[in-house]
Enzyme design. Structure first.
Site, mmCIF file in Angstrom:
data_model
loop_
_atom_site.group_PDB
_atom_site.id
_atom_site.type_symbol
_atom_site.label_atom_id
_atom_site.label_comp_id
_atom_site.label_asym_id
_atom_site.label_seq_id
_atom_site.Cartn_x
_atom_site.Cartn_y
_atom_site.Cartn_z
ATOM 1 C CG ASP A 91 -2.149 -0.837 1.078
ATOM 2 O OD1 ASP A 91 -2.345 -1.387 -0.023
ATOM 3 O OD2 ASP A 91 -2.913 -0.977 2.048
ATOM 4 C CG ASP A 239 -3.871 -8.198 15.574
ATOM 5 O OD1 ASP A 239 -4.706 -7.373 15.988
ATOM 6 O OD2 ASP A 239 -2.658 -8.110 15.832
#
Length: 490
Positions: A91, A239
């Site tokens: 990114d 996560d």
């Protein structure tokens, strides 16, 4: 007013004490786990038909200083090339995109199946990149590494076999630290992470309580990710979010304490601040998002719910620590001006047991990694008080993060800068990723350093040294964080 201060102070101490008891329970679990041999079924990698296809995902964003090291290291992983693909989920918006593309081409020419995947926007941040990569991933299992991680060449061969058990959704490994001794800042970060990756993760996993994938250095079963609702970018700790959703779907996690994955710790305080802010805010966001669903789930044992409560609220303890610290000064004056409350101060002395529990738990972790012996114990004592002093110095910054998380204030995913250092004191003045802005929290930290300086003066004025060590730790902790924050901007 005195009674209100005493009630709030006592409640905060009580919650911290209850948290310490859950940590003690995890220690008992950890000790039990060391006596139990691991009899998990594993794939037989001598049988080529049992070797599954694996996708490695490398989510990166403006990692100019570590990309070459990362890709060179990943290329050394031992695994059949016809059963392996690598996705570089890039990114980046800086010049690292071009150098990464060139290195990927070189690696591809060696026969490595490696793809450079660049999105047009960063929607969903890291979670969005992982989700997009997953859409085209060929692997039955997906290993994830952040840019500063350096898995050993046997890493896949030591983790993938445990997926022989079809109920295993995640295999997580223990982080180790390539620059542990770089500075005092890296030493105290390593001290805290060692505790989490040794006692907490093993203690929870042994008793089938919920643990978390740590964002990197682990492997997911692709089916588990999809079954749990895929990656979602509505919290800063995607996560932790997916970990809880997967375990609520009855997927099991396997934690491997003996498999280390080396990584680089933040070496400047601005980088440590950004990482701490993201972790602490994300934990609070996940408490709001997930705990009430977990609480209503009748299939989850009460003890697991209790551990999950303190797990998800772990970062929120910074609020309580800050509250106890600030109130401890008026408490000192109440104690010495109102004899009616003398009995009360004898009672709350019991809560000092929390410190004893933490001291014992952290020592067990420390000696597990560094060994026993008198000098190691002396080093441990120094690190214990240094760590808790500096952790309390971070309490303002982390409390702001926690409050934003609980109140639902959204913010961008701020990456933690990596610098590609180990023990050498590299010149960081030209590093383009260092945040040179001074946070408003820094001014509050300076004021609190003065406040606890006054507390130290008060001990001599009142001839009451019961809280002197606590106030000294607070004075030094806020002083360290304030001074490091200012000097790193010069």
């Amino acid at each position: 007013m005195d009674i209100a201060i005493i009630i709030i102070y006592t409640l905060a101490l009580l919650i911290i004490f209850l948290y310490s008891l859950t940590q003690l329970n995890l220690l008992f679990n950890y000790i039990k786990s060391q006596r139990q041999p691991d009899e998990s079924p594993v794939f037989n990698f001598e049988n080529s038909q049992e070797i599954p296809f694996v996708t490695i995902q490398l989510p990166v964003y403006n990692e100019l200083y570590v990309m070459e090291r990362l890709l060179d290291n990943i290329a050394l992983l031992e695994y059949p090339k016809d059963k392996l693909e690598i996705q570089v989920l890039d990114d980046s918006t800086d010049e690292s995109v071009m150098s990464t593309a060139a290195q990927i081409k070189t690696l591809r020419d060696t026969g490595l199946d490696i793809k450079h995947i660049c999105r047009e926007d960063r929607s969903g941040f890291k979670a969005g990149a992982l989700k997009e990569g997953l859409n085209i991933a060929k692997g039955e299992f997906v290993a994830i590494f952040d840019a500063d991680f350096l898995p050993g060449n046997q890493w896949l061969l030591r983790t993938i076999p445990f997926f022989k058990d079809s109920s295993i959704g995640v295999v997580q490994t223990r982080w180790s630290h390539i620059n542990r001794n770089y500075s005092l800042l890296t030493k105290i970060q390593a001290f805290a992470l060692d505790f989490h990756f040794t006692m907490e993760q093993v203690g929870r996993n042994y008793n089938n309580h919920f643990i978390n994938f740590n964002g990197t250095a682990g492997v997911w079963r692709k089916k588990c990710i999809l079954d749990a609702g895929n990656w979602q970018g509505d919290t800063l700790t995607e996560d932790l979010d997916l970990s809880y959703r997967a375990q609520m779907k009855k997927w099991k996690f396997k934690y491997l304490e003996d498999v280390e994955t080396p990584a680089e710790l933040p070496i400047v305080i601005s980088a440590a601040r950004s990482q701490q802010f993201r972790w602490n805010k994300g934990a609070a966001e996940n408490f709001q998002k997930l705990f009430w669903k977990l609480l209503k789930d009748s299939t989850v044992p009460f003890k697991t719910k209790l551990h999950s409560f303190f797990h998800l609220l772990n970062s929120s303890l910074f609020l309580l620590v800050l509250l106890v610290a600030i109130l401890s000064v008026p408490i000192l004056y109440i104690k010495n001006s109102n004899p009616l409350f003398s009995w009360y101060f004898n009672v709350i002395a019991f809560f000092a047991l929390s410190t004893v529990i933490f001291f014992f738990c952290y020592w067990y972790t420390f000696k597990r990694i560094h060994g026993k012996g008198f000098w190691n114990f002396m080093e441990y004592i120094k690190m214990f008080f240094t760590f808790f002093s500096i952790a309390m110095g971070f309490s303002v910054h982390n409390s702001v993060a926690v409050l934003e998380g609980h109140l639902g204030k959204k913010s961008e995913f701020i990456r933690t800068p990596k610098f590609n250092v180990s023990t050498l004191k590299n010149n960081l003045k030209d590093n383009k990723y260092i945040n040179k802005n001074i946070s408003g929290n820094t001014i509050i930290e300076a004021l609190l350093m003065g406040y606890f300086g006054f507390a130290l003066y008060s001990a001599f004025k009142l001839q009451d040294f019961g809280l002197f060590l606590f106030h000294m730790m607070l004075f030094l902790g806020f002083g360290f964080v304030f001074i490091k924050s200012i000097t790193s901007k010069l």
